[in-house]
Design an enzyme around this catalytic site. Structure first.
Site, mmCIF file in Angstrom:
data_model
loop_
_atom_site.group_PDB
_atom_site.id
_atom_site.type_symbol
_atom_site.label_atom_id
_atom_site.label_comp_id
_atom_site.label_asym_id
_atom_site.label_seq_id
_atom_site.Cartn_x
_atom_site.Cartn_y
_atom_site.Cartn_z
ATOM 1 N N SER A 123 9.961 -2.845 -0.806
ATOM 2 C CA SER A 123 11.402 -2.846 -0.544
ATOM 3 C C SER A 123 11.716 -3.518 0.788
ATOM 4 O O SER A 123 12.818 -4.031 0.975
ATOM 5 C CB SER A 123 11.922 -1.410 -0.456
ATOM 6 O OG SER A 123 11.510 -0.655 -1.551
ATOM 7 N N HIS A 144 10.939 -7.474 -6.491
ATOM 8 C CA HIS A 144 11.497 -6.183 -6.081
ATOM 9 C C HIS A 144 12.389 -5.651 -7.206
ATOM 10 O O HIS A 144 13.568 -5.993 -7.301
ATOM 11 C CB HIS A 144 12.278 -6.395 -4.772
ATOM 12 C CG HIS A 144 12.901 -5.161 -4.225
ATOM 13 N ND1 HIS A 144 14.012 -5.187 -3.413
ATOM 14 C CD2 HIS A 144 12.579 -3.856 -4.357
ATOM 15 C CE1 HIS A 144 14.339 -3.961 -3.081
ATOM 16 N NE2 HIS A 144 13.488 -3.128 -3.640
ATOM 17 N N GLU A 156 14.897 -8.628 -7.338
ATOM 18 C CA GLU A 156 15.004 -9.496 -6.167
ATOM 19 C C GLU A 156 13.681 -10.244 -5.984
ATOM 20 O O GLU A 156 12.632 -9.608 -5.890
ATOM 21 C CB GLU A 156 15.291 -8.622 -4.947
ATOM 22 C CG GLU A 156 15.522 -9.361 -3.671
ATOM 23 C CD GLU A 156 16.197 -8.456 -2.648
ATOM 24 O OE1 GLU A 156 17.314 -8.766 -2.216
ATOM 25 O OE2 GLU A 156 15.613 -7.411 -2.298
ATOM 26 N N ASN A 194 18.136 -4.314 0.620
ATOM 27 C CA ASN A 194 17.923 -3.163 1.506
ATOM 28 C C ASN A 194 18.443 -3.380 2.914
ATOM 29 O O ASN A 194 18.759 -2.427 3.617
ATOM 30 C CB ASN A 194 16.453 -2.759 1.509
ATOM 31 C CG ASN A 194 16.153 -1.954 0.263
ATOM 32 O OD1 ASN A 194 16.983 -1.161 -0.171
ATOM 33 N ND2 ASN A 194 15.016 -2.184 -0.346
HETATM 34 N N1 NAD Z 1 11.886 4.462 -5.337
HETATM 35 C C1 NAD Z 1 12.725 3.444 -5.361
HETATM 36 O O1 NAD Z 1 13.931 3.588 -5.615
HETATM 37 C C2 NAD Z 1 12.217 2.038 -5.094
HETATM 38 C C3 NAD Z 1 13.037 0.946 -5.452
HETATM 39 C C4 NAD Z 1 12.546 -0.352 -5.274
HETATM 40 C C5 NAD Z 1 11.289 -0.553 -4.707
HETATM 41 N N2 NAD Z 1 10.530 0.530 -4.332
HETATM 42 C C6 NAD Z 1 9.206 0.249 -3.759
HETATM 43 O O2 NAD Z 1 8.239 0.441 -4.783
HETATM 44 C C7 NAD Z 1 7.011 0.903 -4.198
HETATM 45 C C8 NAD Z 1 6.608 2.201 -4.847
HETATM 46 O O3 NAD Z 1 7.639 3.152 -4.645
HETATM 47 P P1 NAD Z 1 7.760 4.457 -5.557
HETATM 48 O O4 NAD Z 1 9.112 5.007 -5.335
HETATM 49 O O5 NAD Z 1 7.279 4.158 -6.917
HETATM 50 O O6 NAD Z 1 6.693 5.396 -4.816
HETATM 51 P P2 NAD Z 1 5.912 6.658 -5.414
HETATM 52 O O7 NAD Z 1 5.514 7.467 -4.236
HETATM 53 O O8 NAD Z 1 6.682 7.282 -6.528
HETATM 54 O O9 NAD Z 1 4.599 5.989 -6.084
HETATM 55 C C9 NAD Z 1 3.605 5.331 -5.347
HETATM 56 C C10 NAD Z 1 2.291 5.515 -6.079
HETATM 57 O O10 NAD Z 1 1.304 4.649 -5.504
HETATM 58 C C11 NAD Z 1 0.078 5.338 -5.575
HETATM 59 N N3 NAD Z 1 -0.914 4.718 -4.709
HETATM 60 C C12 NAD Z 1 -1.094 4.830 -3.365
HETATM 61 N N4 NAD Z 1 -2.141 4.071 -2.966
HETATM 62 C C13 NAD Z 1 -2.627 3.447 -4.074
HETATM 63 C C14 NAD Z 1 -3.685 2.544 -4.319
HETATM 64 N N5 NAD Z 1 -4.476 2.122 -3.326
HETATM 65 N N6 NAD Z 1 -3.912 2.123 -5.600
HETATM 66 C C15 NAD Z 1 -3.134 2.558 -6.612
HETATM 67 N N7 NAD Z 1 -2.093 3.433 -6.438
HETATM 68 C C16 NAD Z 1 -1.855 3.860 -5.183
HETATM 69 C C17 NAD Z 1 0.438 6.766 -5.184
HETATM 70 O O11 NAD Z 1 -0.589 7.675 -5.577
HETATM 71 C C18 NAD Z 1 1.741 6.953 -5.972
HETATM 72 O O12 NAD Z 1 1.514 7.472 -7.282
HETATM 73 C C19 NAD Z 1 7.259 0.995 -2.698
HETATM 74 O O13 NAD Z 1 6.847 -0.201 -2.095
HETATM 75 C C20 NAD Z 1 8.773 1.157 -2.613
HETATM 76 O O14 NAD Z 1 9.315 0.727 -1.391
HETATM 77 C C21 NAD Z 1 10.949 1.815 -4.530
#
Ligand code: NAD
Length: 286
Positions: A123, A144, A156, A194
């Site tokens: 993000s 994104h 994005e 963002n």
């Molecule tokens: N939540 C949102 O609304 C949103 C929106 C757009 C982008 N994002 C981005 O997406 C990404 C993930 O966010 P999320 O909300 O899904 O987080 P989340 O915490 O729900 O999921 C992240 C997952 O990654 C796993 N993980 C950590 N290290 C790892 C590795 N080495 N190999 C494999 N898996 C691993 C964790 O165990 C977890 O299950 C982030 O970069 C976040 O900024 C989130």
């Protein structure tokens, strides 16, 4: 560079909120998907989220039962990095932490074939910083996706300093093959969305903490007054308060004091009140 028409297997790294959504959408659009997380129970939780989402799409007639079953059967789960070796395109969606992402990309660099697009769903973290953990920065790009991935139309596309034009084109085409629409952003803090959204959420939290209005009136005011579908407190809960705090901290470091996280946001995250995903944030959830 893989021709988009030749992409058959998509690897998704991270089975959380976004990874499970991306895996689901890739599978419903005909790709074979390998979804990786670091522990079996996290992969299982990813599949549970996919099952819930697919049944909602069947219930509201967006998918047929057989389309849903076929999509589910196209997704395999793993904790083993080597299972990503056959991927034709990778989307990384692990936690928003620069060191974790760099380590994941360094691993992908070891295991993935040359020419494969390596996309990150970050993000706020610089694509160029993530790409520099690999020997192939020209194939690294930001894709994104928005939350919830199955419902949100926009993606994005973020272009790093060394991202090749062919990678950008392949990433646009991949998003289009998922029936998504893209816009491009340069690799600048927060990209387009963002950079503008995070201070809006943060100011909503600050206004609540400073007693400007009740949380309901802040959310209703922004919905009725500016025609957005969710107010800032509701949307922050939906995204996850830990995700909002991480993103705001990154922007604060890079863009200065106007991005300083609200006190109440930090307090909620420290208390484990992360929004919808933990059952409580600014609101309570079943
Ligand atoms: N939540 C949102 O609304 C949103 C929106 C757009 C982008 N994002 C981005 O997406 C990404 C993930 O966010 P999320 O909300 O899904 O987080 P989340 O915490 O729900 O999921 C992240 C997952 O990654 C796993 N993980 C950590 N290290 C790892 C590795 N080495 N190999 C494999 N898996 C691993 C964790 O165990 C977890 O299950 C982030 O970069 C976040 O900024 C989130």
């Amino acid at each position: 560079m893989s021709d988009i028409g030749e992409i058959q297997t998509v690897a998704v790294v991270g089975a959380g909120t976004m990874g499970s959504g991306i895996a689901q959408v890739a599978a419903t659009h005909g790709y074979d998907v390998v979804m990786r997380d670091v522990a079996e129970d996290l992969v299982t939780e990813g599949f549970e989220a996919i099952d819930d989402s697919l049944s909602r799409l069947v219930a509201n007639d967006t998918l047929t039962e057989s389309e849903s079953t076929a999509a589910r059967e196209r997704i395999t789960g793993t904790t083993d990095l080597d299972d990503l070796a056959d991927a034709d395109l990778v989307v990384e969606a692990v936690v928003e932490d620069v060191e974790v992402k760099r380590s994941v990309f360094s691993d992908l660099d070891e295991v993935c074939r040359s020419g494969v697009v390596l996309a990150t769903n970050t993000s706020t973290i610089s694509i160029t910083t993530i790409a520099s953990a690999t020997t192939r920065p020209e194939h690294v790009v930001g894709l994104h996706f928005m939350n919830p991935v199955p419902l949100m139309k926009g993606v994005e596309l973020v272009v790093g300093e060394r991202t090749a034009e062919a990678t950008v084109e392949a990433a646009h085409e991949f998003a289009a093959s998922l029936d998504k629409e893209t816009w491009e952003s340069d690799d600048k803090p927060g990209f387009v969305t963002n950079r503008i959204l995070m201070p809006w959420l943060n100011e909503g939290i600050r206004a609540y903490d400073e007693g400007v209005a009740t949380k309901d009136d802040i959310d209703r005011g922004m919905k009725l007054g500016t025609n957005v579908p969710m107010g800032p407190l509701e949307l922050a809960d939906h995204i996850g308060l830990d995700v909002v705090l991480d993103a705001t901290e990154t922007l604060h470091e890079q863009l200065g004091d106007r991005y300083q996280p609200a006190y109440l946001l930090r307090r909620k995250v420290e208390a484990g009140h992360l929004g919808k995903k933990s059952g409580n944030g600014f609101y309570e959830y079943e």
